[in-house]
Design a protein around this motif. Sequence first.
Motif, PDB file in Angstrom:
ATOM      1  N   THR A   1       1.650   7.843 -14.908  1.00  0.00           N
ATOM      2  CA  THR A   1       2.514   7.053 -14.028  1.00  0.00           C
ATOM      3  C   THR A   1       1.785   6.665 -12.748  1.00  0.00           C
ATOM      4  O   THR A   1       1.822   5.520 -12.301  1.00  0.00           O
ATOM      5  CB  THR A   1       3.796   7.819 -13.686  1.00  0.00           C
ATOM      6  OG1 THR A   1       4.514   8.096 -14.888  1.00  0.00           O
ATOM      7  CG2 THR A   1       4.678   7.021 -12.746  1.00  0.00           C
ATOM      8  N   THR A   2       1.085   7.649 -12.164  1.00  0.00           N
ATOM      9  CA  THR A   2       0.306   7.377 -10.955  1.00  0.00           C
ATOM     10  C   THR A   2      -0.807   6.382 -11.249  1.00  0.00           C
ATOM     11  O   THR A   2      -1.051   5.443 -10.483  1.00  0.00           O
ATOM     12  CB  THR A   2      -0.287   8.671 -10.395  1.00  0.00           C
ATOM     13  OG1 THR A   2       0.773   9.562 -10.039  1.00  0.00           O
ATOM     14  CG2 THR A   2      -1.144   8.399  -9.158  1.00  0.00           C
ATOM     15  N   GLY A   3      -1.477   6.575 -12.388  1.00  0.00           N
ATOM     16  CA  GLY A   3      -2.565   5.681 -12.761  1.00  0.00           C
ATOM     17  C   GLY A   3      -2.114   4.247 -12.904  1.00  0.00           C
ATOM     18  O   GLY A   3      -2.799   3.321 -12.459  1.00  0.00           O
TER      19      GLY A   3
ATOM     20  N   THR B   1       0.818  -1.208   0.000  1.00  0.00           N
ATOM     21  CA  THR B   1       0.000   0.000   0.000  1.00  0.00           C
ATOM     22  C   THR B   1       0.855   1.263   0.000  1.00  0.00           C
ATOM     23  O   THR B   1       0.325   2.361   0.090  1.00  0.00           O
ATOM     24  CB  THR B   1      -0.924   0.021   1.234  1.00  0.00           C
ATOM     25  OG1 THR B   1      -0.123  -0.062   2.426  1.00  0.00           O
ATOM     26  CG2 THR B   1      -1.893  -1.147   1.199  1.00  0.00           C
ATOM     27  N   LYS B   2       2.173   1.080  -0.123  1.00  0.00           N
ATOM     28  CA  LYS B   2       3.057   2.235  -0.141  1.00  0.00           C
ATOM     29  C   LYS B   2       2.769   3.083  -1.375  1.00  0.00           C
ATOM     30  O   LYS B   2       2.765   2.591  -2.510  1.00  0.00           O
ATOM     31  CB  LYS B   2       4.517   1.781  -0.154  1.00  0.00           C
ATOM     32  CG  LYS B   2       5.516   2.923   0.044  1.00  0.00           C
ATOM     33  CD  LYS B   2       6.919   2.388   0.245  1.00  0.00           C
ATOM     34  CE  LYS B   2       7.898   3.507   0.545  1.00  0.00           C
ATOM     35  NZ  LYS B   2       9.262   2.989   0.789  1.00  0.00           N
ATOM     36  N   GLY B   3       2.503   4.361  -1.178  1.00  0.00           N
ATOM     37  CA  GLY B   3       2.201   5.251  -2.290  1.00  0.00           C
ATOM     38  C   GLY B   3       0.758   5.197  -2.748  1.00  0.00           C
ATOM     39  O   GLY B   3       0.403   5.838  -3.733  1.00  0.00           O
ATOM     40  N   ILE B   4      -0.084   4.425  -2.062  1.00  0.00           N
ATOM     41  CA  ILE B   4      -1.500   4.313  -2.417  1.00  0.00           C
ATOM     42  C   ILE B   4      -2.320   5.179  -1.465  1.00  0.00           C
ATOM     43  O   ILE B   4      -2.384   4.916  -0.267  1.00  0.00           O
ATOM     44  CB  ILE B   4      -1.979   2.847  -2.353  1.00  0.00           C
ATOM     45  CG1 ILE B   4      -1.164   1.976  -3.301  1.00  0.00           C
ATOM     46  CG2 ILE B   4      -3.464   2.758  -2.678  1.00  0.00           C
ATOM     47  CD1 ILE B   4      -1.283   2.346  -4.758  1.00  0.00           C
ATOM     48  N   GLU B   5      -2.929   6.214  -2.006  1.00  0.00           N
ATOM     49  CA  GLU B   5      -3.725   7.147  -1.202  1.00  0.00           C
ATOM     50  C   GLU B   5      -5.188   6.735  -1.266  1.00  0.00           C
ATOM     51  O   GLU B   5      -5.729   6.532  -2.354  1.00  0.00           O
ATOM     52  CB  GLU B   5      -3.525   8.568  -1.747  1.00  0.00           C
ATOM     53  CG  GLU B   5      -3.997   9.675  -0.821  1.00  0.00           C
ATOM     54  CD  GLU B   5      -5.470   9.948  -1.019  1.00  0.00           C
ATOM     55  OE1 GLU B   5      -6.179  10.133  -0.003  1.00  0.00           O
ATOM     56  OE2 GLU B   5      -5.922   9.953  -2.181  1.00  0.00           O
ATOM     57  N   PRO B   6      -5.867   6.566  -0.115  1.00  0.00           N
ATOM     58  CA  PRO B   6      -7.221   6.002  -0.091  1.00  0.00           C
ATOM     59  C   PRO B   6      -8.237   6.738  -0.966  1.00  0.00           C
ATOM     60  O   PRO B   6      -9.051   6.099  -1.637  1.00  0.00           O
ATOM     61  CB  PRO B   6      -7.607   6.071   1.397  1.00  0.00           C
ATOM     62  CG  PRO B   6      -6.299   6.049   2.119  1.00  0.00           C
ATOM     63  CD  PRO B   6      -5.339   6.795   1.244  1.00  0.00           C
ATOM     64  N   ASN B   7      -8.216   8.069  -0.967  1.00  0.00           N
ATOM     65  CA  ASN B   7      -9.210   8.817  -1.742  1.00  0.00           C
ATOM     66  C   ASN B   7      -9.037   8.591  -3.240  1.00  0.00           C
ATOM     67  O   ASN B   7     -10.014   8.430  -3.982  1.00  0.00           O
ATOM     68  CB  ASN B   7      -9.124  10.313  -1.421  1.00  0.00           C
ATOM     69  CG  ASN B   7      -9.626  10.619  -0.023  1.00  0.00           C
ATOM     70  OD1 ASN B   7     -10.430   9.882   0.535  1.00  0.00           O
ATOM     71  ND2 ASN B   7      -9.149  11.720   0.557  1.00  0.00           N
ATOM     72  N   THR B   8      -7.780   8.584  -3.692  1.00  0.00           N
ATOM     73  CA  THR B   8      -7.519   8.329  -5.111  1.00  0.00           C
ATOM     74  C   THR B   8      -7.933   6.913  -5.485  1.00  0.00           C
ATOM     75  O   THR B   8      -8.534   6.682  -6.538  1.00  0.00           O
ATOM     76  CB  THR B   8      -6.025   8.543  -5.420  1.00  0.00           C
ATOM     77  OG1 THR B   8      -5.656   9.879  -5.077  1.00  0.00           O
ATOM     78  CG2 THR B   8      -5.751   8.311  -6.908  1.00  0.00           C
ATOM     79  N   LEU B   9      -7.614   5.966  -4.621  1.00  0.00           N
ATOM     80  CA  LEU B   9      -7.987   4.582  -4.876  1.00  0.00           C
ATOM     81  C   LEU B   9      -9.503   4.438  -4.958  1.00  0.00           C
ATOM     82  O   LEU B   9     -10.023   3.734  -5.841  1.00  0.00           O
ATOM     83  CB  LEU B   9      -7.433   3.681  -3.768  1.00  0.00           C
ATOM     84  CG  LEU B   9      -7.758   2.187  -3.873  1.00  0.00           C
ATOM     85  CD1 LEU B   9      -7.171   1.597  -5.152  1.00  0.00           C
ATOM     86  CD2 LEU B   9      -7.228   1.445  -2.649  1.00  0.00           C
TER      87      LEU B   9
ATOM     88  N   TYR C   1      -1.984  -2.029  -8.437  1.00  0.00           N
ATOM     89  CA  TYR C   1      -2.463  -2.375  -7.088  1.00  0.00           C
ATOM     90  C   TYR C   1      -3.851  -3.010  -7.168  1.00  0.00           C
ATOM     91  O   TYR C   1      -4.137  -4.008  -6.496  1.00  0.00           O
ATOM     92  CB  TYR C   1      -2.503  -1.127  -6.217  1.00  0.00           C
ATOM     93  CG  TYR C   1      -3.067  -1.384  -4.834  1.00  0.00           C
ATOM     94  CD1 TYR C   1      -2.258  -1.853  -3.801  1.00  0.00           C
ATOM     95  CD2 TYR C   1      -4.425  -1.184  -4.569  1.00  0.00           C
ATOM     96  CE1 TYR C   1      -2.777  -2.117  -2.549  1.00  0.00           C
ATOM     97  CE2 TYR C   1      -4.955  -1.447  -3.320  1.00  0.00           C
ATOM     98  CZ  TYR C   1      -4.128  -1.909  -2.308  1.00  0.00           C
ATOM     99  OH  TYR C   1      -4.644  -2.174  -1.073  1.00  0.00           O
ATOM    100  N   CYS C   2      -4.724  -2.451  -8.011  1.00  0.00           N
ATOM    101  CA  CYS C   2      -6.084  -2.996  -8.146  1.00  0.00           C
ATOM    102  C   CYS C   2      -6.064  -4.396  -8.730  1.00  0.00           C
ATOM    103  O   CYS C   2      -6.880  -5.244  -8.350  1.00  0.00           O
ATOM    104  CB  CYS C   2      -6.928  -2.064  -9.023  1.00  0.00           C
ATOM    105  SG  CYS C   2      -7.405  -0.510  -8.224  1.00  0.00           S
TER     106      CYS C   2
END
Length: 233
Positions: free
Chosen positions: A195-197, A158-166, A203-204
């Motif tokens: 890149t973020t996407g 979950t490193k670098g994974i922000e809940p709201n964006t997810l 992760y998904c």
Amino acid sequence: MTTTRALNVVIVEDEPHLAELHREYIEQNFHLRVVGIAASIEQAHSLIREHRPRLILLDNYLPDGKGVELIDSPLLKSVECSVIFITAASDMQTCSHAMRSGAFDYLIKPVFFQRLHASLERFMRFIHTVQKVKVVDQHALDRLFNLPAAESPHPPSTKGIEPNTLERIKRFFADNPESNMSVEQVVENVGISKTTGRRYLEYCVESGFVSIEMLYGNIGHPRRLYRKVPDKL
């Protein structure tokens, strides 16, 4: 498990976004330093001569040749370097060639970070053993060479994974449950960088929320399409 100095890594991959994704993951999770990214065999030769890397992540389909040929080159054999093959080449001939030539591991695209993590973790264990252990027994050798990397599962990081964006990404897929989405469609609708996407989509996939399909066009450049897995919230 670390060494005093981060080990040099060269990534040979002509898809810039994928190369950057691998670079980011490697440096965030391991004591490794990506000293260069090559988009061709010629660039790879230059980086190997300059940095003498300890590890190469190597694609097969490159503009000026095949990566599997690099493994056999006198230049690479003159460097104390391991190779993790990461490629869309899934034919047995290429796989057999790579392994006979001494590839440390062989990963078929699309590569899940869980699998890449296991391969890199096994590589770091190998380096530690080489540096610290003078005499090995059969058990140690079996762990180094015969233990499949896939036997070391890790939950998606979950490193670098922000809940709201997810949550925004998950909502987008939930609103379009029957559609195959490209990364471009996802980032445009969610409002994030490519890149973020890609990081969030990986992760998904690893967490089982979406599945991935490969749409093959030009050889070596399959397009990734993402689709919501049924009954996932």
